[in-house]
Design an enzyme around this catalytic site. Structure first.
Site, PDB file in Angstrom:
ATOM      1  N   VAL A  15       0.835  -1.206   0.000  1.00  0.00           N
ATOM      2  CA  VAL A  15       0.000   0.000   0.000  1.00  0.00           C
ATOM      3  C   VAL A  15       0.872   1.259   0.000  1.00  0.00           C
ATOM      4  O   VAL A  15       0.393   2.346  -0.292  1.00  0.00           O
ATOM      5  CB  VAL A  15      -0.961   0.009   1.212  1.00  0.00           C
ATOM      6  N   SER A  16       2.152   1.089   0.290  1.00  0.00           N
ATOM      7  CA  SER A  16       3.080   2.202   0.413  1.00  0.00           C
ATOM      8  C   SER A  16       3.901   2.388  -0.860  1.00  0.00           C
ATOM      9  O   SER A  16       4.700   1.516  -1.217  1.00  0.00           O
ATOM     10  CB  SER A  16       4.035   1.951   1.592  1.00  0.00           C
ATOM     11  N   PRO A  17       3.755   3.518  -1.556  1.00  0.00           N
ATOM     12  CA  PRO A  17       4.552   3.742  -2.772  1.00  0.00           C
ATOM     13  C   PRO A  17       6.030   3.914  -2.471  1.00  0.00           C
ATOM     14  O   PRO A  17       6.885   3.522  -3.271  1.00  0.00           O
ATOM     15  CB  PRO A  17       3.947   5.018  -3.360  1.00  0.00           C
ATOM     16  N   SER A  19       7.592   2.347  -0.193  1.00  0.00           N
ATOM     17  CA  SER A  19       8.095   0.981  -0.033  1.00  0.00           C
ATOM     18  C   SER A  19       8.461   0.364  -1.375  1.00  0.00           C
ATOM     19  O   SER A  19       9.417  -0.391  -1.488  1.00  0.00           O
ATOM     20  CB  SER A  19       7.042   0.097   0.654  1.00  0.00           C
ATOM     21  N   TRP A 125       1.950  -4.005  -6.335  1.00  0.00           N
ATOM     22  CA  TRP A 125       2.296  -2.577  -6.430  1.00  0.00           C
ATOM     23  C   TRP A 125       1.877  -2.014  -7.779  1.00  0.00           C
ATOM     24  O   TRP A 125       1.373  -0.899  -7.864  1.00  0.00           O
ATOM     25  CB  TRP A 125       3.795  -2.371  -6.244  1.00  0.00           C
TER      26      TRP A 125
END
Length: 224
Positions: A15-17, A19, A125
């Site tokens: 959910v974390s770009p 990351s 992603w």
């Protein structure tokens, strides 16, 4: 010598770009630096709650900056980030719990490395941060996994496994281990050097990570 290889654990959530940026760079360097990269899928929602942190998307000025920042970073790191039409819905209303349980299930079943974990994570992603697609429904997870090279029968088994107590507990343990390293967000790289854990947060600490492990940072696209 193999014994001199440094272990780097990378805690992340799809959910974390940011990351995604850290993930791609570390995957590029895993065969350049003398390291043993350990992928550690975890749940960012649990990190935020456990650390008492507030996501940047909930602070208007941070959210506006993040949009511009991600565009620049995508170009620099050569990662195809294109934010979804409604980032707030994707990140905070839908979230990533089912997706990260699925990745944890892939990791639990994979033997002889983490290629499937890497590929499935990347496809997830791609869905949320490049194609503006869902990552919460079983059909979405199936599509991502099959694009990553898993068979229909493997995906069916993994979907069932991802809802089991075994996998729920596995993801909780990984998330708690990140919190034990005082995580407050992702990506989180934990470098094990001379018996000590050195912790680095974010996707802009690669020069420091290289210095910590006695390696050289050669930019976002190292020559292999």
């Amino acid at each position: 010598m193999a014994s001199s290889r440094k272990v780097i654990e990378l805690f992340y959530d799809v959910v974390s770009p940011y990351s995604w940026l850290g993930f791609e760079v570390m995957c590029r360097y895993r065969n350049v630096w003398n390291i043993d990269l350990k992928l550690r899928p975890a749940f960012l929602g649990g990190i935020m709650q456990g650390s008492g942190n507030k996501p940047p998307g909930l602070v208007p000025n941070k959210f506006l900056y993040m949009t511009t920042d991600l565009h620049r970073l995508a170009q620099y790191f050569q990662v195809p980030i294109s934010p979804p039409a409604d980032p707030f819905e994707a990140m905070f209303e839908k979230g990533s719990l089912s997706a990260m349980r699925f990745v944890a299930a892939v990791q639990e079943r994979e033997v002889g490395g983490d290629k499937q974990v890497e590929q499935v994570s990347r496809e997830l992603w791609m869905r949320i941060w490049s194609q503006d697609k869902d990552i919460t429904q079983p059909a979405s997870l199936s599509e991502a996994a099959m694009k990553a090279g898993l068979s229909a029968s493997e995906v069916e088994e993994l979907l069932k496994l991802s809802t089991s107590k075994e996998i729920k507990d596995k993801l909780k343990r990984s998330t708690q281990e990140a919190l034990d390293h005082r995580a407050f967000g992702f990506p989180l790289a934990v470098c094990h050097v001379n018996g000590k854990a050195e912790v680095f947060f974010g996707s802009d600490r690669f020069e420091l990570i290289a210095h910590c492990i006695g390696e050289k940072w050669m930019g976002p696209q190292p020559v292999t």
